[in-house]
Write a protein that holds these residues in place. Structure first.
Motif, mmCIF file in Angstrom:
data_model
loop_
_atom_site.group_PDB
_atom_site.id
_atom_site.type_symbol
_atom_site.label_atom_id
_atom_site.label_comp_id
_atom_site.label_asym_id
_atom_site.label_seq_id
_atom_site.Cartn_x
_atom_site.Cartn_y
_atom_site.Cartn_z
ATOM 1 N N PRO A 137 31.313 43.314 47.174
ATOM 2 C CA PRO A 137 32.659 42.774 47.379
ATOM 3 C C PRO A 137 33.299 43.174 48.707
ATOM 4 O O PRO A 137 33.995 42.362 49.328
ATOM 5 C CB PRO A 137 33.455 43.317 46.189
ATOM 6 N N VAL A 146 29.236 33.579 38.746
ATOM 7 C CA VAL A 146 27.935 33.876 38.166
ATOM 8 C C VAL A 146 27.877 33.368 36.721
ATOM 9 O O VAL A 146 26.861 32.805 36.292
ATOM 10 C CB VAL A 146 27.622 35.385 38.255
ATOM 11 N N VAL A 154 31.900 41.017 51.536
ATOM 12 C CA VAL A 154 32.497 39.682 51.511
ATOM 13 C C VAL A 154 33.916 39.739 52.072
ATOM 14 O O VAL A 154 34.316 38.882 52.871
ATOM 15 C CB VAL A 154 32.481 39.083 50.092
ATOM 16 N N GLY A 207 33.576 36.781 41.713
ATOM 17 C CA GLY A 207 32.128 36.592 41.708
ATOM 18 C C GLY A 207 31.556 36.488 40.302
ATOM 19 O O GLY A 207 30.663 35.677 40.045
ATOM 20 N N GLY A 209 28.586 33.613 44.186
ATOM 21 C CA GLY A 209 29.222 34.485 43.195
ATOM 22 C C GLY A 209 28.550 35.845 43.121
ATOM 23 O O GLY A 209 29.213 36.883 43.036
ATOM 24 N N TRP A 217 26.959 37.331 45.506
ATOM 25 C CA TRP A 217 27.323 38.051 46.720
ATOM 26 C C TRP A 217 28.676 38.730 46.539
ATOM 27 O O TRP A 217 28.858 39.909 46.870
ATOM 28 C CB TRP A 217 27.323 37.075 47.889
ATOM 29 N N CYS A 218 29.651 38.009 45.992
ATOM 30 C CA CYS A 218 30.986 38.595 45.753
ATOM 31 C C CYS A 218 30.924 39.720 44.729
ATOM 32 O O CYS A 218 31.620 40.728 44.853
ATOM 33 C CB CYS A 218 31.950 37.517 45.255
ATOM 34 N N LEU A 219 30.102 39.548 43.725
ATOM 35 C CA LEU A 219 30.000 40.537 42.648
ATOM 36 C C LEU A 219 29.293 41.812 43.112
ATOM 37 O O LEU A 219 29.741 42.920 42.807
ATOM 38 C CB LEU A 219 29.263 39.919 41.459
ATOM 39 N N ASP A 254 32.050 28.899 51.931
ATOM 40 C CA ASP A 254 32.634 28.526 50.650
ATOM 41 C C ASP A 254 32.985 27.037 50.649
ATOM 42 O O ASP A 254 32.735 26.330 49.679
ATOM 43 C CB ASP A 254 33.881 29.374 50.365
#
Length: 141
Positions: free
Chosen positions: A37, A68, A40, A64, A30, A32-34, A116
């Motif tokens: 982005p 989190v 990702v 993300g 999460g 990493w996505c936040l 994932d």
């Protein structure tokens, strides 16, 4: 388990480690996505599906942030056998459907998206093992 139905220290320690491991997967993927982005999006989506726009960064960041949030709350929560089962079995099913659809049916994702899927497998396994470990316990961890 002791005679009064409470978990022994080894069982409680193992359950806490499992809960922490689950939280770390949420926080890691999460976060990493936040935080990155577009990275990702570039690594997980095939080029023909990448937009790399402010909108896709916003959506990836929202995804993300939710992970989190979940990962942050897990260490603060008290898990019972049913909590482990809920995370491990019930909550994992939609994610497995999502992975299967977009990895193997629609084929939008790159093989890196299997990270994932591996995270979801870990949720499932930790949930099942946590449930088995705690199913006779009366005190949450």
């Amino acid at each position: 388990m002791t005679l009064d139905g409470t978990a022994n220290s080894s069982t409680r320690r193992t359950a806490k480690v499992m809960k922490t491991a689950q939280a770390l997967v949420f926080l890691g993927l999460g976060g990493w996505c936040l935080l990155t982005p577009h990275m990702v999006e570039e690594l997980s989506l095939k080029p023909e599906y990448q937009h790399l726009s402010d909108t896709t960064a916003l959506l990836m960041g929202c995804f993300g942030a939710q992970a989190v949030l979940c990962g942050s709350l897990m260490p603060l929560s008290r898990f019972t056998a049913m909590t482990f089962l809920g995370f491990g079995l019930l909550a994992s099913i939609p994610f497995f459907v999502f992975n299967a659809w977009f990895v193997w049916v629609v084929e939008m994702f790159t093989p890196l998206m299997l990270l994932d899927f591996a995270g979801n497998v870990s949720f499932f396994l930790i949930g099942i093992f946590g449930w088995r470990l705690m199913r006779h316990e009366t005190t949450p961890v």
